[in-house]
Write an enzyme that holds these catalytic residues in place. Structure first.
Site, mmCIF file in Angstrom:
data_model
loop_
_atom_site.group_PDB
_atom_site.id
_atom_site.type_symbol
_atom_site.label_atom_id
_atom_site.label_comp_id
_atom_site.label_asym_id
_atom_site.label_seq_id
_atom_site.Cartn_x
_atom_site.Cartn_y
_atom_site.Cartn_z
ATOM 1 C CB SER A 65 47.061 11.110 32.710
ATOM 2 O OG SER A 65 45.693 11.465 32.786
ATOM 3 C CE LYS A 66 49.399 7.166 35.793
ATOM 4 N NZ LYS A 66 49.774 8.304 34.972
ATOM 5 N NE ARG A 67 42.580 13.468 33.930
ATOM 6 C CZ ARG A 67 42.224 13.938 32.733
ATOM 7 N NH1 ARG A 67 41.023 13.745 32.271
ATOM 8 N NH2 ARG A 67 43.085 14.612 32.015
ATOM 9 N N GLY A 113 42.194 6.039 30.503
ATOM 10 C CA GLY A 113 42.093 4.597 30.336
ATOM 11 C C GLY A 113 43.460 4.017 30.038
#
Length: 478
Positions: A245-247, A249
RNA sequence: GGCGCUAUCGUCUAGGGGACUAGGACGGGGCCCUCUCAAGGCCCAAACACGGGUUCGAAUCCCGUUAGCGCUACCA
């Protein structure tokens, strides 16, 4: 002889093209290429609230960048509403579906009325037991209803190309709604309707769809359509083992494009995430991938996306490719950085730096430093070297310019430069490193670069001399 | 909770009853090369989740346990 396979990639345009989706698309493409089948692209835009044209565009661009081409489409699922609805109503007419008048609130109440949350909720089929007259009465009253599919009780099993046999009990499955009260289809209905209409023979998708598969199989059967072959490919996880996920990067293929990853490297890396040709091979040209690809060789377990290995692979492609092939991307990046290349042929500079770089972004930065000294940044090691050498830094640089100045522009070649510097070092009793390193630091700010003579050649005579002289001056001023 | 899927070095993986002292790659460490670095070459550390079976023999087959993940919507 069976017909040629037909596969599809069916993204929802509700976000960017993520690496997981990209890999699913790639596996579909590889399979189609390998078997001589057709790859169809279908945009599943039935979630109107979240779907946008911009996302569709980005997804198509991402696929194109990766070299994943489609033979048909893109088709838009939203345009097929009439067929989805007709299929759902056919199921109703066949008695394989039924009208359900329960409201969201009633369903919610039924869910909560079980003994706590220990039980899984299954619709209790209360509307299935409604007499025909009652249904007719409610419909004529204009009461809103959905169509539910009546799930058969029997076992539903299939032979998955990657997992082998998977089976579910129909009794564990809910009577899913297939048509909303507004007449639009629910996902599983739309997918089955489309895959039948498009004559899809192999459904290759993420294994988060395994639980949807028995529902879809039941729908295929109820509709009297032949089943496709299913292949559920594992998910891609972040470095912490959690779903990407966006976490984590960068997760969109566009992010990697921006970071200077080559599409060929990305494709190679993605292909090897969850698939292996069964030989000890890492760098695989695309035609080899196509030749060796098989669904059965796909891994069952999910894979962690390892950026370090991607970058290594990108570096491999970079050093193996002639500068010509990524001249465009480097020039684009230079323009972004505000470096004017003018009429200068920057390919020799690219060649000088590319074997030490892992991304085209790094190449562009290093080309910029060589063309324009203002891009050079003194790093910690460079600073340490200047400090350690003390006055010798400037002195040795002064010797070096003097030696090298004798070379005219046409004689300014790596071969002549190494000779001149070696001779200078010998005359002054300097170790070669003490003669070379200051030049490297003066020109790049760093203690790492291509061999110094090649660096000098690529920076060019006048530019190099001017920059070294400036370094001599500024070193004596403090 | 129910249902389902999965389990080999830190990571990607090879292996599919004996060829396993478990192989390769990334990353890490070391050496060589060398003006530095990268590349390249050589070397080192590093794994069959656990417990039971089956078998002369199990990383490989079966069962269980544990853990992770997915699904369990009038989302896709």
């Amino acid at each position: 002889m069976p017909e040629a396979p037909r596969v599809r990639f069916a993204p929802s345009p509700t976000g960017y093209l993520h690496v997981g989706g990209a890999r699913t698309a790639l596996f579909n493409w590889l399979f189609a290429q390998h078997t001589g089948g057709a790859f169809v692209l279908r945009i599943e835009d039935t979630d109107k609230a979240r779907s946008t044209d911009a996302h569709t565009k980005v997804i198509l661009e991402g696929l194109t960048w990766l070299g994943v081409t489609w033979d048909e489409g893109p088709y838009f699922q939203g345009a097929e509403n009439a067929r989805h609805r007709a299929d759902a109503e056919r199921l109703l007419a066949l008695g394989k579906g039924y009208r359900c008048f329960c409201t969201k609130e009633e369903l919610e109440a039924q869910r909560n009325s079980g003994d706590g949350s220990t039980d899984s909720f299954k619709y209790d089929r209360r509307c299935l037991r409604l007499p025909a007259e009652e249904i007719a009465r409610r419909v004529s009253q204009g009461r809103s209803s959905v169509i539910r599919f009546r799930m058969p009780d029997a076992e539903i099993a299939w032979e998955d190309s990657v997992h082998g046999r998977i089976s579910f009990q129909g009794t564990d499955l809910d009577d899913l709604v297939i048509l909303r009260s507004d007449g639009t289809p629910i996902y599983n209905m739309a997918v089955v309707s489309d895959d039948i209409a498009m004559r899809i023979t192999h459904v290759i998708r993420g294994d988060d769809h395994i639980s949807n598969t028995p529902k879809q199989i039941a729908l295929y059967r109820a509709l009297g359509a032949p089943l496709p072959q299913f292949a559920h490919v594992p998910m891609i996880l972040g470095s912490d083992g959690k779903k990407l996920s966006k976490r984590h990067g960068a997760t969109a293929v566009g992010d990697y494009q921006d970071q200077g990853i080559l599409p060929t490297a990305m494709r190679n890396f993605l292909a090897l995430l969850g698939w292996s040709p069964g030989e000890d091979r890492e760098i695989l040209p695309v035609d080899e991938m196509v030749r060796l690809f098989s669904l059965e060789a796909i891994q069952k377990k999910s894979a962690v996306f390892d950026t370090a290995k991607l970058e290594w692979m990108n570096g491999q492609y970079l050093s193996a490719m002639p500068a010509d092939e990524f001249l465009g991307p480097v020039e684009r990046q230079l323009a972004l950085m505000g470096v004017a290349t003018g009429s200068r042929d920057i390919r020799p500079i690219i060649d000088a730096v590319k074997s030490r770089a892992r991304t085209v972004l790094q190449i562009a930065e290093r080309v910029a430093v060589r063309m324009d000294g203002s891009f050079a940044v003194l790093d910690a090691k460079g600073e340490a070297l200047i400090k350690k050498m003390g006055p010798a830094y400037g002195a040795n640089l002064a010797h070096a310019v003097a030696a090298v100045k004798n070379l005219s522009a046409p004689d300014w070649t790596a071969a002549n430069l190494i000779a001149a510097i070696t001779a200078m070092a010998e005359q002054n009793g300097l170790k070669l490193g003490d003669a070379m390193q200051p030049i490297r630091v003066a020109l790049t700010g760093s203690t790492v670069s291509e061999p110094v003579n090649e660096l000098l050649e690529v920076v060019g005579r006048d530019n190099a001399i001017r920059r070294i002289e400036e370094a001599v001056t500024s070193s004596s001023s403090h």
